[in-house]
Design a protein around this motif. Structure first.
Motif, PDB file in Angstrom:
ATOM      1  N   TYR A  36     -31.521  16.238   1.835  1.00 37.82           N
ATOM      2  CA  TYR A  36     -31.212  15.523   0.730  1.00 37.82           C
ATOM      3  C   TYR A  36     -32.961  14.960   0.414  1.00 37.82           C
ATOM      4  CZ  TYR A  36     -26.071  14.816   0.280  1.00 37.82           C
ATOM      5  OH  TYR A  36     -24.729  15.173  -0.034  1.00 37.82           O
ATOM      6  N   GLU A  42     -35.721   5.586  -5.054  1.00 37.87           N
ATOM      7  CA  GLU A  42     -34.494   6.047  -5.428  1.00 37.87           C
ATOM      8  C   GLU A  42     -33.500   6.283  -4.129  1.00 37.87           C
ATOM      9  OE1 GLU A  42     -36.704   8.318  -9.139  1.00 37.87           O
ATOM     10  OE2 GLU A  42     -34.854   8.928  -8.147  1.00 37.87           O
ATOM     11  N   GLY A  43     -32.269   6.611  -4.953  1.00 39.46           N
ATOM     12  CA  GLY A  43     -31.195   7.063  -3.847  1.00 39.46           C
ATOM     13  C   GLY A  43     -31.332   8.455  -3.594  1.00 39.46           C
ATOM     14  N   LEU A  44     -30.557   8.989  -2.578  1.00 33.44           N
ATOM     15  CA  LEU A  44     -30.965  10.423  -2.242  1.00 33.44           C
ATOM     16  C   LEU A  44     -30.463  11.362  -3.259  1.00 33.44           C
ATOM     17  CD1 LEU A  44     -30.100   8.339   0.380  1.00 33.44           C
ATOM     18  CD2 LEU A  44     -30.114  10.324   1.672  1.00 33.44           C
ATOM     19  N   GLN A 102     -17.819  12.934   6.000  1.00 31.77           N
ATOM     20  CA  GLN A 102     -18.511  11.858   6.658  1.00 31.77           C
ATOM     21  C   GLN A 102     -20.213  13.213   6.918  1.00 31.77           C
ATOM     22  OE1 GLN A 102     -16.506  11.309   8.199  1.00 31.77           O
ATOM     23  NE2 GLN A 102     -16.573  11.135  10.815  1.00 31.77           N
ATOM     24  N   LEU A 103     -21.590  12.646   6.000  1.00 35.53           N
ATOM     25  CA  LEU A 103     -22.723  12.872   6.324  1.00 35.53           C
ATOM     26  C   LEU A 103     -23.218  12.652   7.569  1.00 35.53           C
ATOM     27  CD1 LEU A 103     -23.824  13.717   2.671  1.00 35.53           C
ATOM     28  CD2 LEU A 103     -23.548  15.253   4.475  1.00 35.53           C
ATOM     29  N   PHE A 105     -27.013  12.280   9.344  1.00 34.28           N
ATOM     30  CA  PHE A 105     -28.504  12.313   8.683  1.00 34.28           C
ATOM     31  C   PHE A 105     -29.228  12.457  10.595  1.00 34.28           C
ATOM     32  CE2 PHE A 105     -27.950  12.403   4.581  1.00 34.28           C
ATOM     33  CZ  PHE A 105     -27.067  12.233   4.163  1.00 34.28           C
TER      34      PHE A 105
ATOM     35  N   LYS B   9     -28.336  -4.469  -7.595  1.00 34.23           N
ATOM     36  CA  LYS B   9     -29.288  -3.854  -7.258  1.00 34.23           C
ATOM     37  C   LYS B   9     -29.875  -3.847  -6.255  1.00 34.23           C
ATOM     38  CE  LYS B   9     -33.348  -0.886  -9.283  1.00 34.23           C
ATOM     39  NZ  LYS B   9     -32.897   0.704  -9.031  1.00 34.23           N
ATOM     40  N   TYR B  33     -17.532   7.411   0.208  1.00 36.59           N
ATOM     41  CA  TYR B  33     -19.037   6.294   1.484  1.00 36.59           C
ATOM     42  C   TYR B  33     -19.841   6.108   0.998  1.00 36.59           C
ATOM     43  CZ  TYR B  33     -16.881  11.733   1.994  1.00 36.59           C
ATOM     44  OH  TYR B  33     -16.082  12.995   1.891  1.00 36.59           O
ATOM     45  N   TYR B  35     -22.781   3.786   3.582  1.00 38.66           N
ATOM     46  CA  TYR B  35     -24.039   4.640   4.219  1.00 38.66           C
ATOM     47  C   TYR B  35     -25.296   3.831   3.956  1.00 38.66           C
ATOM     48  CZ  TYR B  35     -22.279   9.260   4.183  1.00 38.66           C
ATOM     49  OH  TYR B  35     -21.549  10.228   3.982  1.00 38.66           O
ATOM     50  N   GLN B  37     -28.664   2.228   5.163  1.00 37.20           N
ATOM     51  CA  GLN B  37     -30.557   2.553   5.396  1.00 37.20           C
ATOM     52  C   GLN B  37     -31.260   1.177   6.451  1.00 37.20           C
ATOM     53  OE1 GLN B  37     -32.308   4.286   2.546  1.00 37.20           O
ATOM     54  NE2 GLN B  37     -33.053   5.715   3.935  1.00 37.20           N
ATOM     55  N   LEU B  43     -30.070   6.146   8.454  1.00 32.12           N
ATOM     56  CA  LEU B  43     -29.313   6.549   7.756  1.00 32.12           C
ATOM     57  C   LEU B  43     -27.526   6.613   8.553  1.00 32.12           C
ATOM     58  CD1 LEU B  43     -30.104   8.846   4.823  1.00 32.12           C
ATOM     59  CD2 LEU B  43     -28.343   6.936   4.931  1.00 32.12           C
ATOM     60  N   PHE B  45     -23.780   5.914   8.373  1.00 35.14           N
ATOM     61  CA  PHE B  45     -22.446   6.176   8.062  1.00 35.14           C
ATOM     62  C   PHE B  45     -21.547   5.340   8.361  1.00 35.14           C
ATOM     63  CE2 PHE B  45     -18.397   7.849   6.110  1.00 35.14           C
ATOM     64  CZ  PHE B  45     -17.259   7.654   7.155  1.00 35.14           C
ATOM     65  N   LEU B  88     -30.723  -1.355   3.611  1.00 32.24           N
ATOM     66  CA  LEU B  88     -30.058  -0.122   1.120  1.00 32.24           C
ATOM     67  C   LEU B  88     -28.975   0.101   2.849  1.00 32.24           C
ATOM     68  CD1 LEU B  88     -31.905   0.044  -0.838  1.00 32.24           C
ATOM     69  CD2 LEU B  88     -33.066   1.553   0.025  1.00 32.24           C
ATOM     70  N   PHE B  90     -25.544   2.289   0.429  1.00 34.12           N
ATOM     71  CA  PHE B  90     -25.479   3.247  -0.559  1.00 34.12           C
ATOM     72  C   PHE B  90     -23.981   3.751  -0.401  1.00 34.12           C
ATOM     73  CE2 PHE B  90     -30.062   4.143  -1.986  1.00 34.12           C
ATOM     74  CZ  PHE B  90     -30.960   4.634  -0.759  1.00 34.12           C
ATOM     75  N   GLN B 103     -21.653  15.142  -1.645  1.00 32.98           N
ATOM     76  CA  GLN B 103     -21.466  13.497  -2.062  1.00 32.98           C
ATOM     77  C   GLN B 103     -22.604  13.590  -3.068  1.00 32.98           C
ATOM     78  OE1 GLN B 103     -21.397  11.082   1.664  1.00 32.98           O
ATOM     79  NE2 GLN B 103     -19.808  12.613   2.294  1.00 32.98           N
ATOM     80  N   PHE B 105     -25.098  10.728  -4.707  1.00 33.39           N
ATOM     81  CA  PHE B 105     -25.230   9.237  -3.526  1.00 33.39           C
ATOM     82  C   PHE B 105     -25.803   8.050  -5.078  1.00 33.39           C
ATOM     83  CE2 PHE B 105     -26.090   8.734   0.789  1.00 33.39           C
ATOM     84  CZ  PHE B 105     -25.505  10.063   1.259  1.00 33.39           C
ATOM     85  N   GLY B 106     -25.157   6.757  -4.719  1.00 35.73           N
ATOM     86  CA  GLY B 106     -26.038   6.036  -5.853  1.00 35.73           C
ATOM     87  C   GLY B 106     -27.236   5.423  -5.588  1.00 35.73           C
ATOM     88  N   PRO B 107     -27.857   4.653  -6.610  1.00 29.61           N
ATOM     89  CA  PRO B 107     -28.986   4.139  -6.174  1.00 29.61           C
ATOM     90  C   PRO B 107     -29.081   3.658  -5.354  1.00 29.61           C
ATOM     91  CG  PRO B 107     -28.255   3.116  -7.934  1.00 29.61           C
ATOM     92  CD  PRO B 107     -27.244   3.685  -7.454  1.00 29.61           C
TER      93      PRO B 107
END
Lengths: 115, 114
Positions: A36, A42-44, A102-103, A105, B9, B33, B35, B37, B43, B45, B88, B90, B103, B105-107
């Motif tokens: 990713y 921004e997001g991933l 689920q991921l 990372f 946001k 999901y 997450y 960060q 990051l 879950f 953050l 997500f 998957q 991801f949103g912002p």
């Protein structure tokens, strides 16, 4: 359990240089592997993926090959651009988790490309 | 644009307070999901819902909870907030016919606890 170990950053390269970001994993069974990318603020975004051994994922000039014998999924690009500056995350999902994919990372690698 | 929306946001609040983060998945995706960060934990879950039911839990604190509604949007509730909850958050969606084990991801929602 599942874990991903990723090359520590930050990495700074000149434009058109060759990029390698190392990623190794620990998992039972046959996980799916992902890279990713996260641009500032921004997001991933999914960059590429591979779901079985010896698969090569590729996108936008980036490549990574799923190596089960070395449990690795290193990211490479032959000639980086300034626009590639971002944070790159290696990740896995384990089908042994059933539908709970689920991921997991890695810690992320900050790449800065200088003009 | 991934098709996943998150609101708000940005969120700034004080210790001890409670907040709700909202996520709308991509059309057709059944899984959501969450997450977190953060600089020190990376990051991580938190939790997954699939078609309204909790499917998996990760490193989610007891002060945190989530739910997925019949229209498949999800909310993450964070209570008794501490400074260390600043991060953050997500949301990602997947599990639909077009998701192919991916998957999206949103912002993200940036939470600052003061």
């Amino acid at each position: 359990g599942n874990s991903v170990t990723q090359m520590e950053g930050p990495v700074t390269l000149s434009e058109e240089a060759f990029l390698t970001i190392n990623c190794t994993y620990t998992a039972t069974g046959y996980p799916s592997l992902f890279w990713y990318v996260q641009y500032p603020g921004e997001g991933l975004q999914l960059l590429l993926k591979a779901t079985k051994a010896d698969d090569k994922g590729s996108n936008k000039g980036f490549e990574a090959t799923y190596r089960k014998e070395t449990t690795s999924f290193h990211l490479e690009k032959g000639s980086v651009q300034v626009s590639d500056s971002a944070v790159y995350f290696c990740a896995l999902s384990n089908p042994l988790s059933g539908s709970a994919r689920q991921l997991t990372f890695g810690s992320g690698t900050q790449l800065t490309v200088l003009p | 644009d991934s098709g996943v929306t998150q609101t708000p946001k940005h969120l700034i609040t004080a210790t001890g307070q409670r907040v709700t983060l909202r996520c709308s998945p991509r059309s057709g995706d059944l899984s959501v999901y969450w997450y977190q960060q953060s600089l020190d934990q990376g990051l991580q879950f938190l939790i997954q819902y699939y078609n309204g039911e909790e499917r998996a839990k990760g490193n989610i604190l007891e002060r945190f909870s989530a739910q997925q509604f019949p229209d498949l949007h999800s909310e993450l509730n964070l209570s008794s907030l501490e400074l260390g909850d600043s991060a953050l958050y997500f949301c990602a969606s997947g599990g639909g016919a077009s998701s192919y084990n991916e998957q999206f991801f949103g912002p993200g929602t940036r939470l600052t606890v003061l």
